[in-house]
Motif scaffolding. Structure first.
Motif, PDB file in Angstrom:
ATOM      1  N   UNK A   6      39.984  34.294  44.142  1.00  0.00           N
ATOM      2  CA  UNK A   6      39.205  35.489  43.811  1.00  0.00           C
ATOM      3  C   UNK A   6      39.882  36.227  42.664  1.00  0.00           C
ATOM      4  N   UNK A   7      41.196  36.170  42.622  1.00  0.00           N
ATOM      5  CA  UNK A   7      41.926  36.765  41.501  1.00  0.00           C
ATOM      6  C   UNK A   7      41.881  38.275  41.468  1.00  0.00           C
ATOM      7  N   UNK A   8      41.649  38.895  42.626  1.00  0.00           N
ATOM      8  CA  UNK A   8      41.567  40.358  42.696  1.00  0.00           C
ATOM      9  C   UNK A   8      40.446  40.895  41.811  1.00  0.00           C
ATOM     10  N   UNK A   9      39.307  40.175  41.788  1.00  0.00           N
ATOM     11  CA  UNK A   9      38.064  40.671  41.196  1.00  0.00           C
ATOM     12  C   UNK A   9      37.944  40.336  39.716  1.00  0.00           C
ATOM     13  N   UNK A  10      38.171  41.281  38.811  1.00  0.00           N
ATOM     14  CA  UNK A  10      37.758  41.116  37.413  1.00  0.00           C
ATOM     15  C   UNK A  10      38.861  41.568  36.462  1.00  0.00           C
ATOM     16  N   UNK A  32      38.810  48.558  31.317  1.00  0.00           N
ATOM     17  CA  UNK A  32      38.064  47.658  32.185  1.00  0.00           C
ATOM     18  C   UNK A  32      36.948  46.941  31.421  1.00  0.00           C
ATOM     19  N   UNK A  33      36.529  47.494  30.290  1.00  0.00           N
ATOM     20  CA  UNK A  33      35.354  46.986  29.587  1.00  0.00           C
ATOM     21  C   UNK A  33      35.600  45.661  28.882  1.00  0.00           C
ATOM     22  N   UNK A  34      36.858  45.330  28.637  1.00  0.00           N
ATOM     23  CA  UNK A  34      37.184  44.032  28.039  1.00  0.00           C
ATOM     24  C   UNK A  34      38.509  43.584  28.627  1.00  0.00           C
ATOM     25  N   UNK A  35      38.548  42.378  29.160  1.00  0.00           N
ATOM     26  CA  UNK A  35      39.737  41.929  29.877  1.00  0.00           C
ATOM     27  C   UNK A  35      40.967  41.814  28.999  1.00  0.00           C
TER      28      UNK A  35
END
Length: 673
Positions: A200-204, A627-630
């Motif tokens: 899952x990688x802790x979401x995003x 948060x808008x771009x990893x």
């Protein structure tokens, strides 16, 4: 006839194949991530709450009957994850489409089946073939985190190849939707006779910080149910997952049989300029240094130690990632295998996938090289400190390039060349030391012979440490042995490093030094708790300053919120921390700031337990805009900073950064550029 390719590219990008862009470059207009969900009918809400109550009672029964199953600590999270997935989706408005209501009822039913099996002392899902959802309890925050397994029909308990598949960006990828996907579909890869683990990688978060730890925790949990061949573990992914693969390849190259990054990004500054049209030239100097945590381009040398098969679509803007890695690897004498899907945008071309699988199968047939004759390793931080049989224990200076080149010669000697390294260990595990066991090897470091009395043991292991004293190398205690205060692996900063291991928020109970500091602490503490849940999918463990126990001090990093007046633990430790903080002033690195409008944030070895951190007034340091771009999701503050409260906290900063910098290798103040 003119080519249709440019039109096709424009059309693909215009239709939103790539979600980010200049519209997400406005810090004052940041859309929420995750977004708000849909409204559920009262009937659906009531039915789900009833199902949650029923499952909760069964989970509690299973806990009470722990003696019935000796592995309950391993197996209970497999039940609890179904409760969490539905509970959080309902509680935090994270149902994003009507079909997820049906999925929620399915997951509640599966949770009940598992709980009832546990009450009988059984766990049939651990023997299940096909798609299986598993979960573990994280050491970081005690949360239950899911992962998906695809178990081939051919699996018979023998050591088996395992491929990680790391998912792409999904702003609506709640636990509920992740579990639904992982219980019904194989995903983008299905290599023959191979276990596939979907973290899952802790979401995003592009598998950064806690998302990085997630991969290793999921693997450790899976190993308790499946026999995984340690020499045939591959790391693969696409888009955001491809970015994560570049990171895991760069930092842990010698751990993998192969890596297969697809699209994504490989570093921060060039990608944001190219993909996001963002000007990064004005970023603070310390943030530019901190790009070196995750810039795979800065670790290109390490790919000498892992077979790498990169993929990009011909028309995919994210082809930039493999292009910049090819450029940097070429500087190290490496030619990147880069497969390109013809006339393809942001997806894997089916013909390319066939070729990828063929190449990886050939690599997996040989397996990982555990003991290469030569090791070539570069790093910028002791967070990433090991390659094969070389472990770097101390650096000359963090965030400057360190490098080790080591070669086994034909006469049972080892020649080693170093740069910006102050201590290291040679470590060959049992059965894997190729040196003659009846004599001490000849060691040459940076052109000088270093006498060594130790020789390989009879189990064919060998471990010896070296430290630099002045300009000369000498034998030293192996491992993290160092002065009482020294930057060593797992204790090197920056602030965000705290959140890769167990931590607890220690909250204030007393009156603040002044009203402005009190308001800021209350707001930032609330934000840190809220955003940890939203972005890293766990509930922060909190304890009052008056109730902190010895177990927390022994096992966890302490994040102290408040000031010397409001937080009793901070008051107790302040004399042993480098910052001075009184009712009148905050003094840091030789500068004084008025206490009425300034707050220090910092990371430092905990005086109560020097093998753990103490952090003052900070959660993870990137914020809503990031948060808008990893590629933005990298540490934004170094080891310490002073926050000027004249600027209201926003989506970019916790306030105006009046001063900031890194501690030196002995955790002392150092000059700020």
């Amino acid at each position: 006839m003119p080519s249709l390719r440019p039109l096709l590219v424009c059309a693909l990008f215009a239709t939103g194949v790539l979600a980010d862009g200049p519209g997400d470059n406005i810090p004052t207009d940041v859309r929420p991530i995750p977004p708000l969900g849909i409204d559920l009918s009262q009937e659906d809400q009531d039915a789900l709450r009833e199902g949650l109550d029923t499952l909760r009672k069964k989970i509690d029964e299973a806990k009470a009957a722990q003696a019935k199953h000796p592995r309950l600590d391993v197996l209970l999270p497999d039940v609890e994850i179904h409760h969490k997935a539905v509970d959080w989706a309902l509680r935090y408005n994270e149902f994003f489409k009507p079909e997820e209501v049906k999925a929620a009822h399915e997951q509640l039913a599966e949770g009940l089946r598992r709980a009832e099996a546990l009450l009988k002392g059984d766990a049939p899902w651990t023997r299940q073939k096909g798609f299986v959802v598993r979960a573990y309890r994280s050491k970081i925050d005690g949360s239950v985190q899911p992962y998906g397994m695809v178990v081939p029909q051919s699996y018979d308990g023998a050591p088996t190849r395992l491929d990680f598949w790391i998912h792409g960006r999904g702003e609506k990828l709640s636990e509920l939707s992740f579990i639904d996907e992982r219980s019904k579909r194989a995903g983008q890869i299905q290599p023959a006779d191979t276990l596939v683990l979907h973290p899952y990688g802790r979401y995003c978060c592009a598998n950064k910080i806690a998302g990085e730890t997630d991969l290793f925790e999921a693997l450790a949990h899976a190993r308790q149910s499946y026999r995984i061949d340690p020499d045939r573990i591959l790391v693969r992914g696409f888009s955001m997952g491809g970015a994560a693969v570049w990171q895991f390849g760069a930092h842990y190259a010698s751990e993998w049989c192969a890596v297969n990054p697809g699209a994504g990004f490989a570093e921060t500054p060039e990608f944001l300029g190219f993909f996001q049209a963002e000007d990064v030239k004005g970023f603070p100097w310390y943030q530019q240094k901190l790009w070196r945590v995750y810039n795979a381009t800065d670790y290109a040398l390490n790919f000498r130690h892992v077979p790498t098969v990169a993929y990009s679509g011909e028309f995919d803007k994210q082809k930039q990632a493999a292009d910049v890695m090819a450029r940097e690897m070429k500087k190290e004498g490496l030619e990147l295998t880069h497969l390109i899907g013809p006339e393809t945008a942001h997806k894997i071309h089916p013909d390319s996938l066939v070729e990828i699988e063929e190449r990886l199968a050939q690599i997996a047939a040989i397996g990982r090289e555990r003991v290469p004759r030569s090791v070539h390793f570069t790093t910028w931080t002791l967070r990433y400190h090991r390659m094969a049989w070389i472990t770097v224990d101390r650096l000359g200076e963090h965030w400057e390039r360190a490098r080790v080149d080591a070669e086994l010669d034909d006469d049972d000697g080892i020649e080693i060349k170093t740069r910006n390294v102050a201590a290291f260990t040679l470590d060959f595990p049992s059965g894997h030391c190729p040196l003659d066991p009846v004599k001490a090897p000849e060691i040459e470091i940076d052109g000088a012979k270093v006498p060594v009395d130790a020789k390989p043991l009879s189990d064919r292991s060998f471990r010896v440490g070296f430290a630099k004293v002045g300009d000369r190398w000498q034998v030293a205690e192996a491992g993290n042995a160092a002065a009482p205060l020294a930057k060593v692996h797992g204790l090197q900063g920056p602030i965000d490093d705290t959140f890769m291991d167990g931590f607890v928020f220690v909250t204030p109970t007393g009156p603040a030094l002044n009203e402005s500091v009190g308001r800021w602490v209350e707001a930032e503490l609330g934000r840190a708790v809220r955003e940890w849940r939203r972005q890293f999918r766990g509930d922060v463990i909190q304890v009052k300053d008056t109730e902190l126990g010895e177990a927390d001090i022994a096992d966890k990093h302490l994040v102290l919120w408040g000031d010397p007046s409001s937080n009793a633990v901070l008051k107790r430790l302040l004399g042993e921390l480098p910052v001075e903080w009184t009712a009148e002033a905050v003094k840091a690195n030789g500068k004084s700031h008025a206490a009425s409008g300034h707050v220090p944030v910092l990371i430092y070895p905990n005086p109560l337990n020097p093998r753990r951190y103490v952090v003052v007034n900070s959660g993870f340091t990137y914020r809503e805009y990031d948060y808008l771009n990893n590629a933005r999701q990298v540490p934004k503050l170094p080891d310490w900073a002073v926050v000027d409260l004249s600027e209201v906290p926003n989506a970019v900063r916790p306030g105006k950064i009046a001063d900031a910098g890194f501690f030196d290798e002995a955790w002392a103040w150092k000059a700020v550029p």
